[in-house]
Structures are given as structure tokens and as C-alpha cells.
Design a protein around this motif. Structure first.
Motif, PDB file in Angstrom:
ATOM      1  N   LEU A  78       0.867  -1.197  -0.099  1.00 23.96           N
ATOM      2  CA  LEU A  78       0.014  -0.324  -0.093  1.00 23.96           C
ATOM      3  C   LEU A  78       0.822   1.232  -0.081  1.00 23.96           C
ATOM      4  O   LEU A  78       0.538   2.183  -0.717  1.00 23.96           O
ATOM      5  N   ASP A  79       1.892   1.302   0.853  1.00 25.90           N
ATOM      6  CA  ASP A  79       2.799   2.366   1.037  1.00 25.90           C
ATOM      7  C   ASP A  79       3.526   2.640  -0.406  1.00 25.90           C
ATOM      8  O   ASP A  79       3.525   4.033  -0.763  1.00 25.90           O
ATOM      9  N   ARG A  80       3.956   1.635  -1.107  1.00 21.91           N
ATOM     10  CA  ARG A  80       4.484   2.017  -2.601  1.00 21.91           C
ATOM     11  C   ARG A  80       3.307   1.968  -3.792  1.00 21.91           C
ATOM     12  O   ARG A  80       3.830   2.558  -4.715  1.00 21.91           O
ATOM     13  N   GLY A  81       2.321   1.549  -3.258  1.00 17.16           N
ATOM     14  CA  GLY A  81       1.478   1.383  -4.454  1.00 17.16           C
ATOM     15  C   GLY A  81       1.512   0.282  -5.645  1.00 17.16           C
ATOM     16  O   GLY A  81       1.373   0.624  -6.603  1.00 17.16           O
ATOM     17  N   GLU A  82       2.118  -0.497  -4.836  1.00 18.98           N
ATOM     18  CA  GLU A  82       2.485  -1.770  -6.174  1.00 18.98           C
ATOM     19  C   GLU A  82       1.860  -3.019  -5.482  1.00 18.98           C
ATOM     20  O   GLU A  82       1.638  -3.214  -4.499  1.00 18.98           O
ATOM     21  N   ASP A  83       1.650  -4.026  -6.754  1.00 20.17           N
ATOM     22  CA  ASP A  83       0.944  -5.257  -6.427  1.00 20.17           C
ATOM     23  C   ASP A  83       1.950  -6.027  -5.498  1.00 20.17           C
ATOM     24  O   ASP A  83       2.970  -5.873  -5.636  1.00 20.17           O
ATOM     25  N   LEU A  84       1.228  -6.957  -4.821  1.00 20.17           N
ATOM     26  CA  LEU A  84       2.147  -7.706  -3.806  1.00 20.17           C
ATOM     27  C   LEU A  84       2.054  -9.153  -4.576  1.00 20.17           C
ATOM     28  O   LEU A  84       0.785  -9.671  -4.561  1.00 20.17           O
ATOM     29  N   TRP A  85       3.354  -9.839  -4.510  1.00 19.50           N
ATOM     30  CA  TRP A  85       3.141 -11.273  -5.091  1.00 19.50           C
ATOM     31  C   TRP A  85       3.424 -12.048  -3.745  1.00 19.50           C
ATOM     32  O   TRP A  85       4.436 -11.537  -3.095  1.00 19.50           O
ATOM     33  N   PHE A  86       3.018 -13.234  -3.767  1.00 20.45           N
ATOM     34  CA  PHE A  86       3.538 -14.282  -2.756  1.00 20.45           C
ATOM     35  C   PHE A  86       3.610 -15.428  -2.907  1.00 20.45           C
ATOM     36  O   PHE A  86       2.832 -15.890  -3.836  1.00 20.45           O
ATOM     37  N   SER A  87       4.809 -16.379  -2.834  1.00 22.13           N
ATOM     38  CA  SER A  87       4.968 -17.547  -3.433  1.00 22.13           C
ATOM     39  C   SER A  87       5.331 -18.619  -2.407  1.00 22.13           C
ATOM     40  O   SER A  87       6.268 -18.007  -1.482  1.00 22.13           O
ATOM     41  N   THR A  88       4.762 -19.849  -2.428  1.00 24.66           N
ATOM     42  CA  THR A  88       5.526 -20.854  -1.549  1.00 24.66           C
ATOM     43  C   THR A  88       5.491 -22.244  -2.420  1.00 24.66           C
ATOM     44  O   THR A  88       5.054 -21.954  -3.722  1.00 24.66           O
ATOM     45  N   LYS A  89       5.571 -23.454  -1.931  1.00 28.47           N
ATOM     46  CA  LYS A  89       5.457 -24.572  -2.547  1.00 28.47           C
ATOM     47  C   LYS A  89       4.367 -25.360  -1.743  1.00 28.47           C
ATOM     48  O   LYS A  89       4.469 -26.342  -1.276  1.00 28.47           O
ATOM     49  N   ASP A  90       3.233 -24.707  -1.806  1.00 33.05           N
ATOM     50  CA  ASP A  90       2.165 -25.433  -0.898  1.00 33.05           C
ATOM     51  C   ASP A  90       1.482 -26.780  -1.777  1.00 33.05           C
ATOM     52  O   ASP A  90       0.914 -27.647  -1.068  1.00 33.05           O
ATOM     53  N   THR A  91       1.817 -26.901  -3.107  1.00 34.42           N
ATOM     54  CA  THR A  91       1.259 -28.216  -3.684  1.00 34.42           C
ATOM     55  C   THR A  91       2.077 -29.546  -3.064  1.00 34.42           C
ATOM     56  O   THR A  91       1.901 -30.537  -2.815  1.00 34.42           O
ATOM     57  N   ILE A  92       3.287 -29.204  -2.603  1.00 35.85           N
ATOM     58  CA  ILE A  92       4.103 -30.372  -2.081  1.00 35.85           C
ATOM     59  C   ILE A  92       4.317 -30.066  -0.575  1.00 35.85           C
ATOM     60  O   ILE A  92       4.056 -31.339   0.089  1.00 35.85           O
ATOM     61  N   SER A  93       4.268 -29.037  -0.057  1.00 36.65           N
ATOM     62  CA  SER A  93       4.002 -28.938   1.386  1.00 36.65           C
ATOM     63  C   SER A  93       2.853 -28.534   1.920  1.00 36.65           C
ATOM     64  O   SER A  93       2.382 -27.349   2.062  1.00 36.65           O
ATOM     65  N   LYS A  94       2.188 -29.719   2.186  1.00 36.25           N
ATOM     66  CA  LYS A  94       0.601 -29.559   2.222  1.00 36.25           C
ATOM     67  C   LYS A  94       0.263 -28.887   3.563  1.00 36.25           C
ATOM     68  O   LYS A  94      -0.996 -28.475   3.841  1.00 36.25           O
ATOM     69  N   GLN A  95       1.017 -28.719   4.767  1.00 38.07           N
ATOM     70  CA  GLN A  95       0.760 -28.352   6.050  1.00 38.07           C
ATOM     71  C   GLN A  95       1.630 -27.097   6.143  1.00 38.07           C
ATOM     72  O   GLN A  95       1.116 -25.996   6.343  1.00 38.07           O
ATOM     73  N   TYR A  96       2.746 -27.270   6.089  1.00 36.52           N
ATOM     74  CA  TYR A  96       3.772 -25.997   6.112  1.00 36.52           C
ATOM     75  C   TYR A  96       3.665 -24.909   5.224  1.00 36.52           C
ATOM     76  O   TYR A  96       3.004 -23.890   5.788  1.00 36.52           O
ATOM     77  N   ASP A  97       4.058 -24.964   4.032  1.00 34.77           N
ATOM     78  CA  ASP A  97       3.723 -23.943   3.139  1.00 34.77           C
ATOM     79  C   ASP A  97       2.489 -23.495   2.975  1.00 34.77           C
ATOM     80  O   ASP A  97       1.859 -22.485   2.752  1.00 34.77           O
ATOM     81  N   GLN A  98       1.412 -24.505   3.198  1.00 37.68           N
ATOM     82  CA  GLN A  98      -0.207 -24.352   3.026  1.00 37.68           C
ATOM     83  C   GLN A  98      -0.393 -23.227   3.874  1.00 37.68           C
ATOM     84  O   GLN A  98      -1.707 -22.427   4.032  1.00 37.68           O
ATOM     85  N   THR A  99      -0.020 -23.470   5.058  1.00 36.78           N
ATOM     86  CA  THR A  99      -0.196 -22.476   6.343  1.00 36.78           C
ATOM     87  C   THR A  99       0.240 -20.920   5.933  1.00 36.78           C
ATOM     88  O   THR A  99      -0.775 -19.934   6.108  1.00 36.78           O
TER      89      THR A  99
END
Ligand code: NAP
Ligand code: MG
Length: 398
Positions: free
Chosen positions: A199-220
Motif C-alpha cells: 500500500l505504501d508503494r502503491g505496487e502489487d504484492l506477489w507471494f509464493s510458496t510450494k504449497d502443492t508439495i508442502s501441504k501443511q507447512y507452506d499451505q499455512t
């Protein structure tokens, strides 16, 4: 000429070695002639940290919470060699680590773009900011070298005595074993800091993990980001005309390379470690990388991403004039002053921050630059300046 007034102070944290020299020059030549600087000064130089038993670092962190804006010079993180060199009473912790822990903040690193140096990735036209979650995962993991056949189990005992137990692997030979952790409240702070900074920069935020493999940890991680976005930020993002975008880390890498830049990429701890070095190398130079620590409550601390440039400092001590690049430190100051101006409603301070950045980039683009940039420059270099000459050239433009 009357100088620009400030309503509230910024927290000023002085530092070490070559960057301490640069700090003083920037204040003398680029700030004080134009702005009646109001700062609350903390000397985080190693000798003073040692004298105060590192209390000064904790006091500075508390001051950032009070005033919401800080600017920090690079500081030495002591190791065994530094303990000897500075005759320290203790091997004090990293000041950045202490301040980050006190603010519960996330570090965002952004390259400073100039026409003199084009990114290795030709399509990148705007900066890519990396947000790294600096808590847990492999950096706080428990590891074990498995000596031979046997069973590895993951076991958790709740406060009420309930247990969870699962076989990790039945080893038929020697191998390795690792357990790592993270905490919901740390992930939540990471998410809020990331949304706040987008919001401060007025830019999109991307977020990435490996939730397809890590179904509890990254999914969280994925679910926490999504929940906080839906509950607290969806509306504000829509008003600002920006988006939150989740994708798998490998898909993100491909999209980042094909992108034009101009967004913030939030990464888990290890991904952020690797990707921030990849992105900064591809944009050009560590000396052109700024860093902002943002807390979930919206406190901001600005600094250069590089260290105290020790190798140059040792030459400077011998009386040599070095060509150390001050740009990231200049942008730390301009970032802090702009934020101060925004929070205080003093547009003339924001305008000054803009002029300072423009004068700096114009100086480089006119062909006057420090040696690190001259080596990379794609425009004709008129003068490879030492640090003082370069700062004087900026002052003249200002
Ligand atoms: P560094 O200070 O970032 O310098 C590494 C090398 O990168 C320099 O020797 C120099 O290369 C080049 N470089 C970095 N900044 C430059 C600039 N502004 N202008 C020109 N060249 C620049 O890293 P370091 O030598 O590993 O660490 C030195 C000290 O800084 C350590 O005590 C470390 O604890 C501390 N540190 C502090 C922070 C922080 O406060 N945020 C961050 C990192 C490190 P050449 O020598 O080839 O010219
Ligand atoms: Mg790294």
C-alpha cells in the motif's frame, strides 16, 4: 535561503567505518544546507554499543516505535576478529537483528535504477522489491546426521499431554534428518508488513510458496496471507488500484523473469535469501540497493543494503581517498524524510526527498559516478569521482 522545517524527528542511527564517513558527508553537504534537520540521534557505532552494553541499540528500536520513522547507517556485526580489533567486552548481536526483533518487522530490498546501468534481464523496467520473512524455517532448524539404520519420527507433545507422532523415514542406511518450524504470529506479522508496504508503494504484492508439495507447512503460509488479505486489506488494495497475487514459487520465478518489474515479491526465509541476491545481482550493484524494515503497525526504518565497506575503510584510514558509492545511503535518508513528510503532512519535505533523489540520479546520468558504477556504466563516463567529489557534484545539482 530559508531551510525546510520538520515537525517531528526521525530516529537517526549512526554506524561504522566507511559508511560512518559517508553519513557525515551526506548530512553536511546534502541535508543540512536545505533542511533544518530534526533527529533523535543514537550512535550505533561499535565502540558506543560496547560502552553501553548494547543498550543504545535497544533504545534506538524503542525510539522508532515512538516516532515511526528511522534511518540507519550500516553497522558492524561483530565476529571473533572484530572482538579483537575493537577490544570488545562481548560479541554483541547484529543491531539489525535486534531492531528487527523489537519491531517484529520484515525487510524489503529495492534496487535503485539509473539509465547508466541496465539490468541483466532486459525486460525489467521498474524495480523488483523482495520481502524476506526473516524468521524460522531452515535458519532455526534442528539437524541430525543419521549414523545408520533406524527409525526417524516427528513427535509433538501438547501442553495437555496429547501427543502427535509420525514416522518420517525408516532408514536402511546412514543419512541426514532435519526438523524446522515456524509460528502463526510470525507469519501474520510478515503478511501484514507485506500488505502495508505494498500500500505504501502503491505496487502489487506477489507471494509464493510450494504449497502443492508442502501441504501443511507452506499451505499455512498461503492460508494466513489469504485470510489477512480478505479480512483486512482487500478493500484498501481495491481503493489503491493494486492487487494481491499468490502463485507457486517455480511459477513465480518464471513470471518474475518475464515481467517488467514494479511489484513486491514476498518470499519465505530461504527463498528470500536466495532471490534477493539473484535480483540485486541482476539489477547491477549492491551499492545501489536500499532496504526498508517495515513493522506490522507501520513503523519504517530505512538503510542501505550493503555493509560498512570495510576494505575501503582500511584504505581511507591510510589516508587514501576512496571511491565508495554513497547512493544507497542517500536514498535511505530521502526515504526516511519522505515518510516523515507524509506522516506529518509537510509536502515540502517530500518534495525535497524527491529533489535529492533526482539530483543524485542526474549526477550519475551526467557521467559523474563512483568507480563501482563506472565499471558497469553504459553511458560515457566523464569522471570517476571519489566519494567526496561525487557528493559535492550532487550538492551542486541540488
Ligand atoms: P560490504 O560492506 O557490503 O562490502 C562488500 C564489498 O562490496 C566491498 O568490499 C565493495 O567491494 C563492495 N561494496 C559494498 N558497498 C559498496 C559501496 N557503497 N560502494 C562501493 N563498493 C561497495 O560487506 P562486507 O565487507 O562483507 O561487510 C563489512 C561489514 O559490514 C561487516 O562488519 C558486516 O558485519 C557489516 N554489514 C553490515 C550490514 C548492515 O548494517 N546492514 C550489512 C552487511 C554487512 P570492493 O572492495 O571490491 O570495492
Ligand atoms: Mg544471502
Amino acid at each position: 535561503m530559508s531551510r525546510i522545517q520538520m515537525k517531528n524527528p526521525v530516529v537517526e542511527m549512526d554506524g561504522d567505518e566507511m559508511t560512518r564517513v559517508i553519513w557525515a558527508l551526506i548530512k553536511r553537504d546534502l541535508l543540512e544546507p536545505f533542511v533544518e534537520l530534526k533527529t533523535e540521534y543514537y550512535d550505533l557505532g561499535l565502540p558506543h554499543r560496547d560502552e553501553t552494553g548494547d543498550a543504545v541499540t535497544h533504545e534506538a528500536a524503542a525510539a522508532i516505535k515512538k516516532y515511526h520513522v528511522g534511518v540507519k547507517c550500516a553497522t558492524i556485526t561483530p565476529n571473533a576478529q572484530r572482538v579483537e580489533e575493537y577490544n570488545l567486552r562481548e560479541m554483541w548481536k547484529s543491531p539489525n537483528g535486534t531492531i528487527r526483533a523489537a519491531l517484529d518487522g520484515t525487510v524489503f530490498r529495492t534496487p535503485i535504477l539509473t539509465r547508466a546501468v541496465s539490468p541483466v534481464v532486459k525486460g525489467w523496467k521498474k524495480p523488483i522489491t523482495i520481502a524476506r520473512h526473516a524468521y524460522g524455517d531452515v535458519y532455526r532448524a534442528t539437524e541430525y546426521r543419521v549414523p545408520g539404520p533406524g527409525r526417524a519420527e516427528l513427535c509433538f507433545t501438547g501442553e495437555n499431554g496429547e501427543t502427535f507422532r509420525k514416522t518420517v523415514y525408516d532408514y536402511e542406511c546412514a543419512g541426514v534428518l532435519q526438523a524446522m518450524f515456524n509460528k502463526d504470529n510470525s507469519i501474520e506479522s510478515f503478511a501484514r508488513s507485506s500488505f502495508e508496504y505494498a500500500l505504501d508503494r502503491g505496487e502489487d504484492l506477489w507471494f509464493s510458496t510450494k504449497d502443492t508439495i508442502s501441504k501443511q507447512y507452506d499451505q499455512t503460509f498461503k492460508l494466513i496471507f489469504q485470510r489477512i488479505f480478505d479480512e483486512e486489506y482487500r478493500q484498501r488494495f481495491a481503493e489503491k488500484g493494486i492487487e494481491y497475487f499468490y502463485t507457486l514459487i517455480d511459477d513465480a520465478v518464471a513470471r518474475v523473469i518475464r515481467s517488467k518489474g514494479g511489484f513486491i515479491w514476498a518470499c519465505k526465509n530461504y527463498d528470500g535469501d536466495v532471490m534477493s541476491d539473484m535480483v540485486s545481482a541482476a539489477f547491477g550493484s549492491l551499492a545501489m540497493m536500499t532496504s526498508v524494515l517495515v513493522s506490522p503497525e507501520g513503523n519504517f526504518e530505512y538503510e542501505a543494503a550493503h555493509g560498512t565497506v570495510t576494505r575501503h575503510w582500511y584504505r581511507y584510514q591510510q589516508g587514501e581517498r576512496t571511491s565508495t558509492n554513497p547512493v544507497a545511503t542517500v536514498f535511505a535518508w530521502s526515504g526516511a524524510l519522505r515518510k516523515r513528510g507524509e506522516l506529518d503532512g509537510t509536502p515540502e519535505l517530500c518534495a525535497f526527498a524527491h529533489r535529492l533523489e533526482k539530483a543524485t540520479l542526474d549526477t550519475i546520468e551526467s557521467g559523474v559516478m563512483t568507480k563501482d558504477l563506472a565499471l558497469l556504466s553504459e553511458i560515457p563516463v566523464k569522471k570517476t569521482a571519489d566519494t567526496e567529489e561525487f557528493i559535492s557534484a550532487i550538492a551542486e545539482k541540488l
